[in-house]
Design a protein around this motif. Structure first.
Motif, mmCIF file in Angstrom:
data_model
loop_
_atom_site.group_PDB
_atom_site.id
_atom_site.type_symbol
_atom_site.label_atom_id
_atom_site.label_comp_id
_atom_site.label_asym_id
_atom_site.label_seq_id
_atom_site.Cartn_x
_atom_site.Cartn_y
_atom_site.Cartn_z
ATOM 1 N N ASP A 16 30.820 -50.476 -6.895
ATOM 2 C CA ASP A 16 31.058 -49.409 -7.873
ATOM 3 C C ASP A 16 32.282 -49.610 -8.758
ATOM 4 O O ASP A 16 32.408 -48.948 -9.780
ATOM 5 N N CYS A 17 33.203 -50.479 -8.367
ATOM 6 C CA CYS A 17 34.426 -50.680 -9.151
ATOM 7 C C CYS A 17 34.877 -52.132 -8.982
ATOM 8 O O CYS A 17 34.293 -52.863 -8.182
ATOM 9 N N PRO A 18 35.910 -52.562 -9.681
ATOM 10 C CA PRO A 18 36.339 -53.970 -9.581
ATOM 11 C C PRO A 18 37.226 -54.312 -8.374
ATOM 12 O O PRO A 18 37.730 -55.427 -8.284
ATOM 13 N N GLU A 19 37.395 -53.389 -7.448
ATOM 14 C CA GLU A 19 38.237 -53.648 -6.262
ATOM 15 C C GLU A 19 37.664 -54.818 -5.452
ATOM 16 O O GLU A 19 36.468 -54.880 -5.176
ATOM 17 N N ARG A 20 38.543 -55.725 -5.044
ATOM 18 C CA ARG A 20 38.125 -56.893 -4.274
ATOM 19 C C ARG A 20 38.181 -56.617 -2.766
ATOM 20 O O ARG A 20 38.850 -55.710 -2.321
ATOM 21 N N SER A 21 37.454 -57.396 -2.025
ATOM 22 C CA SER A 21 37.408 -57.334 -0.560
ATOM 23 C C SER A 21 37.012 -55.962 -0.021
ATOM 24 O O SER A 21 37.734 -55.354 0.780
ATOM 25 N N PRO A 22 35.856 -55.452 -0.423
ATOM 26 C CA PRO A 22 35.415 -54.159 0.108
ATOM 27 C C PRO A 22 35.135 -54.255 1.603
ATOM 28 O O PRO A 22 34.574 -55.243 2.064
ATOM 29 N N ARG A 23 35.547 -53.255 2.353
ATOM 30 C CA ARG A 23 35.372 -53.270 3.811
ATOM 31 C C ARG A 23 34.483 -52.135 4.307
ATOM 32 O O ARG A 23 34.470 -51.824 5.496
ATOM 33 N N TRP A 24 33.761 -51.508 3.391
ATOM 34 C CA TRP A 24 32.869 -50.408 3.745
ATOM 35 C C TRP A 24 31.492 -50.687 3.177
ATOM 36 O O TRP A 24 31.337 -51.440 2.225
ATOM 37 N N VAL A 25 30.491 -50.070 3.772
ATOM 38 C CA VAL A 25 29.111 -50.219 3.309
ATOM 39 C C VAL A 25 28.508 -48.831 3.169
ATOM 40 O O VAL A 25 28.715 -47.963 4.020
ATOM 41 N N THR A 26 27.783 -48.626 2.086
ATOM 42 C CA THR A 26 26.997 -47.411 1.963
ATOM 43 C C THR A 26 25.532 -47.782 2.141
ATOM 44 O O THR A 26 25.074 -48.795 1.603
ATOM 45 N N ILE A 27 24.833 -47.004 2.935
ATOM 46 C CA ILE A 27 23.400 -47.171 3.137
ATOM 47 C C ILE A 27 22.739 -45.980 2.448
ATOM 48 O O ILE A 27 22.979 -44.827 2.815
ATOM 49 N N ILE A 28 21.928 -46.259 1.442
ATOM 50 C CA ILE A 28 21.326 -45.218 0.616
ATOM 51 C C ILE A 28 19.854 -45.061 0.988
ATOM 52 O O ILE A 28 19.129 -46.050 1.106
ATOM 53 N N LYS A 29 19.437 -43.824 1.169
ATOM 54 C CA LYS A 29 18.031 -43.529 1.431
ATOM 55 C C LYS A 29 17.304 -43.479 0.092
ATOM 56 O O LYS A 29 17.622 -42.672 -0.767
ATOM 57 N N ILE A 30 16.343 -44.360 -0.084
ATOM 58 C CA ILE A 30 15.632 -44.453 -1.354
ATOM 59 C C ILE A 30 14.568 -43.368 -1.433
ATOM 60 O O ILE A 30 13.752 -43.227 -0.527
ATOM 61 N N PRO A 31 14.561 -42.600 -2.529
ATOM 62 C CA PRO A 31 13.571 -41.529 -2.672
ATOM 63 C C PRO A 31 12.146 -42.081 -2.710
ATOM 64 O O PRO A 31 11.923 -43.192 -3.195
ATOM 65 N N PRO A 32 11.177 -41.317 -2.212
ATOM 66 C CA PRO A 32 9.778 -41.743 -2.280
ATOM 67 C C PRO A 32 9.399 -42.068 -3.722
ATOM 68 O O PRO A 32 9.826 -41.415 -4.661
ATOM 69 N N GLY A 33 8.624 -43.126 -3.889
ATOM 70 C CA GLY A 33 8.190 -43.528 -5.217
ATOM 71 C C GLY A 33 9.167 -44.446 -5.931
ATOM 72 O O GLY A 33 8.876 -44.948 -7.006
ATOM 73 N N GLN A 34 10.340 -44.681 -5.341
ATOM 74 C CA GLN A 34 11.348 -45.530 -5.980
ATOM 75 C C GLN A 34 11.537 -46.864 -5.250
ATOM 76 O O GLN A 34 12.409 -47.631 -5.607
ATOM 77 N N GLN A 35 10.715 -47.157 -4.255
ATOM 78 C CA GLN A 35 10.922 -48.360 -3.461
ATOM 79 C C GLN A 35 10.826 -49.649 -4.274
ATOM 80 O O GLN A 35 11.426 -50.641 -3.915
ATOM 81 N N ASN A 36 10.078 -49.642 -5.364
ATOM 82 C CA ASN A 36 9.965 -50.842 -6.188
ATOM 83 C C ASN A 36 10.869 -50.796 -7.409
ATOM 84 O O ASN A 36 10.787 -51.650 -8.275
ATOM 85 N N CYS A 37 11.739 -49.819 -7.473
ATOM 86 C CA CYS A 37 12.661 -49.666 -8.597
ATOM 87 C C CYS A 37 13.637 -50.841 -8.645
ATOM 88 O O CYS A 37 14.210 -51.226 -7.621
ATOM 89 N N GLU A 38 13.845 -51.422 -9.826
ATOM 90 C CA GLU A 38 14.759 -52.548 -9.983
ATOM 91 C C GLU A 38 16.183 -52.207 -9.530
ATOM 92 O O GLU A 38 16.909 -53.036 -9.005
ATOM 93 N N LEU A 39 16.572 -50.954 -9.697
ATOM 94 C CA LEU A 39 17.906 -50.524 -9.298
ATOM 95 C C LEU A 39 18.166 -50.787 -7.816
ATOM 96 O O LEU A 39 19.242 -51.192 -7.410
#
Length: 102
Positions: A23-46
């Motif tokens: 999300d930003c230019p900060e280097r060495s990220p030490r956290w992970v976000t796991i996002i639940k993909i909405p139905p119908g968006q599984q093939n979304c390029e994003l």
């Protein structure tokens, strides 16, 4: 099991795309976000899942992970690369979605 999951996580972390917060230019990220993909968006390029997963993950810095945490668990959740225990499906979400690679 945790050792094997952490080993896979470390391998993902060493990829060049994962050396910068998603999300930003900060280097060495030490956290992970796991996002639940909405139905119908599984093939979304994003989300870059090619229909393979209903979750996606990316590496982020502490500050940006706080923003994601505030979105609520109905959207996703945040894990520390070092401090938290990991589940198979969480590491798979990172692997399948390509992490920070876009």
């Amino acid at each position: 099991p945790q050792a094997a999951l952490k080993s896979r996580l470390k391998k993902l972390y060493t990829l060049p795309a994962n050396q910068v917060c998603a999300d930003c230019p900060e280097r060495s990220p030490r956290w992970v976000t796991i996002i639940k993909i909405p139905p119908g968006q599984q093939n979304c390029e994003l989300f870059n899942t090619n229909g393979a997963a209903h979750t996606a993950g990316c590496f982020m810095c502490l500050e940006c992970s706080g923003s994601h945490r505030r979105l609520g668990v109905h959207i996703g959740f945040v894990r520390s690369v070092n401090l938290d225990s990991w589940k198979e499906e969480e590491v798979l979400a990172l692997e399948r979605s390509g992490s920070n690679a876009k």
